[in-house]
Design an enzyme around this catalytic site. Structure first.
Site, PDB file in Angstrom:
ATOM      1  N   GLY A 105      68.347 -60.199   5.723  1.00 34.74           N
ATOM      2  CA  GLY A 105      67.520 -61.576   5.105  1.00 34.74           C
ATOM      3  C   GLY A 105      68.383 -62.866   5.334  1.00 34.74           C
ATOM      4  O   GLY A 105      69.510 -62.989   6.280  1.00 34.74           O
ATOM      5  N   THR A 127      55.502 -47.372   1.294  1.00 31.87           N
ATOM      6  CA  THR A 127      54.788 -48.106   2.399  1.00 31.87           C
ATOM      7  C   THR A 127      53.693 -47.072   2.665  1.00 31.87           C
ATOM      8  O   THR A 127      53.605 -45.957   2.446  1.00 31.87           O
ATOM      9  CB  THR A 127      55.795 -48.041   3.452  1.00 31.87           C
ATOM     10  N   TYR A 181      61.243 -43.630   8.996  1.00 29.29           N
ATOM     11  CA  TYR A 181      61.098 -44.760   8.152  1.00 29.29           C
ATOM     12  C   TYR A 181      60.314 -44.313   7.039  1.00 29.29           C
ATOM     13  O   TYR A 181      60.679 -44.270   5.785  1.00 29.29           O
ATOM     14  CB  TYR A 181      60.649 -46.166   8.699  1.00 29.29           C
ATOM     15  N   ASN A 210      49.618 -53.743   5.625  1.00 29.65           N
ATOM     16  CA  ASN A 210      50.351 -54.459   6.468  1.00 29.65           C
ATOM     17  C   ASN A 210      50.536 -56.152   5.797  1.00 29.65           C
ATOM     18  O   ASN A 210      49.821 -56.899   5.709  1.00 29.65           O
ATOM     19  CB  ASN A 210      49.475 -54.685   7.563  1.00 29.65           C
ATOM     20  N   HIS A 222      56.313 -57.580  14.319  1.00 22.24           N
ATOM     21  CA  HIS A 222      55.076 -57.687  13.804  1.00 22.24           C
ATOM     22  C   HIS A 222      54.015 -58.373  14.358  1.00 22.24           C
ATOM     23  O   HIS A 222      54.322 -59.319  14.800  1.00 22.24           O
ATOM     24  CB  HIS A 222      55.003 -57.886  12.129  1.00 22.24           C
ATOM     25  N   ARG A 275      51.756 -47.960  21.736  1.00 24.23           N
ATOM     26  CA  ARG A 275      52.820 -47.830  21.084  1.00 24.23           C
ATOM     27  C   ARG A 275      52.837 -46.535  20.282  1.00 24.23           C
ATOM     28  O   ARG A 275      52.082 -46.315  19.486  1.00 24.23           O
ATOM     29  CB  ARG A 275      52.979 -48.764  20.053  1.00 24.23           C
ATOM     30  N   GLY A 304      53.195 -43.443  18.018  1.00 19.59           N
ATOM     31  CA  GLY A 304      53.304 -43.323  16.630  1.00 19.59           C
ATOM     32  C   GLY A 304      52.358 -44.155  15.723  1.00 19.59           C
ATOM     33  O   GLY A 304      52.465 -43.968  14.755  1.00 19.59           O
ATOM     34  N   ASP A 305      51.476 -44.966  16.547  1.00 22.63           N
ATOM     35  CA  ASP A 305      50.538 -46.047  15.984  1.00 22.63           C
ATOM     36  C   ASP A 305      49.370 -45.033  15.266  1.00 22.63           C
ATOM     37  O   ASP A 305      48.640 -44.704  16.108  1.00 22.63           O
ATOM     38  CB  ASP A 305      50.134 -47.022  16.679  1.00 22.63           C
TER      39      ASP A 305
HETATM   40  N1  UFG Z   1      50.436 -54.583  17.727  1.00 23.87           N
HETATM   41  C1  UFG Z   1      50.266 -55.201  19.197  1.00 23.87           C
HETATM   42  N2  UFG Z   1      51.114 -55.848  19.882  1.00 23.87           N
HETATM   43  C2  UFG Z   1      52.313 -56.119  19.354  1.00 23.87           C
HETATM   44  C3  UFG Z   1      52.655 -55.959  17.816  1.00 23.87           C
HETATM   45  C4  UFG Z   1      51.701 -54.794  17.264  1.00 23.87           C
HETATM   46  O1  UFG Z   1      49.153 -54.696  19.546  1.00 23.87           O
HETATM   47  O2  UFG Z   1      52.985 -56.902  19.724  1.00 23.87           O
HETATM   48  C5  UFG Z   1      49.618 -53.802  17.034  1.00 23.87           C
HETATM   49  C6  UFG Z   1      50.413 -52.402  16.560  1.00 23.87           C
HETATM   50  O3  UFG Z   1      50.174 -51.365  17.850  1.00 23.87           O
HETATM   51  C7  UFG Z   1      49.428 -51.910  15.523  1.00 23.87           C
HETATM   52  C8  UFG Z   1      49.143 -53.372  14.836  1.00 23.87           C
HETATM   53  O4  UFG Z   1      49.256 -54.302  15.714  1.00 23.87           O
HETATM   54  O5  UFG Z   1      48.280 -51.519  15.764  1.00 23.87           O
HETATM   55  C9  UFG Z   1      50.060 -53.837  13.642  1.00 23.87           C
HETATM   56  O6  UFG Z   1      51.349 -53.509  14.001  1.00 23.87           O
HETATM   57  P1  UFG Z   1      52.370 -54.071  13.193  1.00 23.87           P
HETATM   58  O7  UFG Z   1      53.757 -53.691  13.944  1.00 23.87           O
HETATM   59  O8  UFG Z   1      52.063 -55.504  12.755  1.00 23.87           O
HETATM   60  O9  UFG Z   1      52.247 -53.168  11.932  1.00 23.87           O
HETATM   61  P2  UFG Z   1      52.400 -51.597  11.706  1.00 23.87           P
HETATM   62  O10 UFG Z   1      50.891 -51.176  11.272  1.00 23.87           O
HETATM   63  O11 UFG Z   1      52.943 -50.969  12.851  1.00 23.87           O
HETATM   64  O12 UFG Z   1      53.508 -51.472  10.597  1.00 23.87           O
HETATM   65  C10 UFG Z   1      53.332 -51.784   9.323  1.00 23.87           C
HETATM   66  C11 UFG Z   1      54.590 -52.357   8.705  1.00 23.87           C
HETATM   67  C12 UFG Z   1      55.582 -50.941   8.612  1.00 23.87           C
HETATM   68  C13 UFG Z   1      54.714 -50.031   8.051  1.00 23.87           C
HETATM   69  C14 UFG Z   1      53.694 -49.518   8.771  1.00 23.87           C
HETATM   70  C15 UFG Z   1      52.887 -48.424   7.885  1.00 23.87           C
HETATM   71  O13 UFG Z   1      55.008 -53.286   9.428  1.00 23.87           O
HETATM   72  O14 UFG Z   1      56.769 -51.550   7.986  1.00 23.87           O
HETATM   73  O15 UFG Z   1      52.835 -50.572   8.525  1.00 23.87           O
HETATM   74  O16 UFG Z   1      52.149 -47.555   8.991  1.00 23.87           O
HETATM   75  F1  UFG Z   1      55.431 -48.904   8.221  1.00 23.87           F
END
Ligand code: UFG
Length: 330
Positions: free
Chosen positions: A36, A117, A141, A170, A189, A282, A284-285
């Protein structure tokens, strides 16, 4: 009588503190400032730099302040890091919450709203996801957040603690004033990374996979504005202060956008071409995460104000275009 916000210097915590102060509440912020920023803490909040794993520091705070209820954001929250360093997540998220609950029980503070989450669900069986759907986290997480929910439940049975777990989808956007916004190091993100391309601090965005079973092959997410999340915390706290029972709520807009759609909206908001290259998936997505937030609407009276992705990205752009290095001065 004050509200204690743990992790109030972080992204969602700092926005919640702004909304609480705006609503005339007395706010105490505690944060170890590992992720933070002191500059994100509202000047009207009383600030304690402490780590929730430090029981002595928590005791001092609970003795010095008369706390009505706690909003708990203090946790590690990067999915990738949780897989490479799981013990950090057990330490900060689970052990930290355990010490916090011990202190709350000892000091007779028995109301807590905390960040959970969508990652508690893992790969969903269907969308939109309901709170009653199966919770099978696919990363450490999400597992620590689900365990935090379970810890609260057992402590509730034994000691009368009342809790609300808010399962965010998100989180995105920034305070409409542009004073505070999203800043992580490293940034992982999607929306901040896209906007870092537009503000010149990155060259391009990598699209992680375009072979998912979605309309354009890229992942679908439910983007919810941080101010709407902040409002939900205040409603949840008031629900507990008014005698509400333990509960779990999803927080999302109920609408999914693909990665490509988000990039297109950002191109139109910023006027920047935002070069994008497709790269491998990536790990685990999940392909799609979309919330049903009917329960938060019906039980808490939650009314998200930012249900339009264009407006959400405009608020984020106001922050990223004026703070290319986040809170760091360069
Ligand atoms: N993505 C890209 N390129 C990047 C970053 C992200 O293509 O450079 C994609 C990811 O693959 C995903 C989407 O954009 O499909 C969103 O990704 P984020 O990393 O922004 O968010 P997440 O969905 O992975 O994660 C969010 C929260 C986490 C939480 C999760 C729940 O940030 O804290 O949702 O599944 F755990």
């Amino acid at each position: 009588m004050a509200i204690l916000v743990l992790g109030g210097a972080g992204y969602i915590g700092s926005h919640t503190v702004y909304e609480l102060i705006e609503a005339g509440r007395d706010v105490v912020v505690a944060d170890n400032l590992f992720t933070g920023f002191k500059a994100a803490v509202h000047p009207k909040a009383r600030f304690y730099q402490l780590d929730i794993r430090d029981r002595g520091a928590l005791d001092t705070l609970f003795q010095a302040e008369k706390i009505d209820g706690v909003i708990h954001f203090a946790a590690s929250s990067q999915v990738g890091e949780s897989m490479s360093d799981p013990l950090k997540y057990y330490d900060n998220n689970l052990y930290g919450t355990m010490v916090l609950l011990q202190a709350m029980v000892a000091h007779g503070v028995n109301k807590i709203v905390f960040s959970s989450t969508a990652a508690t669900y893992g790969e969903p069986e269907r969308v939109p996801i309901l709170e009653t759907d199966k919770t099978v986290p696919t990363n450490c997480y999400g597992n620590t957040k689900l365990s935090m929910e379970q810890m609260m439940s057992w402590v509730s049975q034994a000691h009368g603690l009342k809790y609300v777990a808010l399962r965010y989808f998100n989180a995105c956007g920034a305070h409409p004033s542009g004073k505070i916004g999203e800043a992580h190091d490293p940034e992982t993100h999607l929306i901040p990374i896209i906007l870092q391309v537009a503000n010149g601090t990155r060259k391009q965005i990598s699209v992680f996979g375009d072979d998912y079973p979605t309309k354009d092959g890229t992942c679908v997410r439910d983007y919810i504005h941080v101010t709407d999340l902040a409002q939900a915390h205040i409603l949840a706290l008031d629900y507990l202060l008014n005698g509400g029972d333990n509960n779990v709520f999803n927080l999302g807009n109920g609408v999914g956008f693909t990665v490509k759609e988000v990039i297109d909206v950002a191109r139109s908001v910023t006027g920047h071409p935002i070069p994008a290259v497709v790269s491998p998936r990536r790990a685990g997505d999940p392909a799609q995460l979309i919330a049903s937030s009917e329960k938060a609407v019906n039980v808490l009276g939650w009314k998200p104000q930012y249900n339009d992705l264009n407006t959400i990205i405009e608020t984020a752009w106001k922050w990223h275009s004026t703070h290319p290095h986040g809170y760091e001065e360069v």
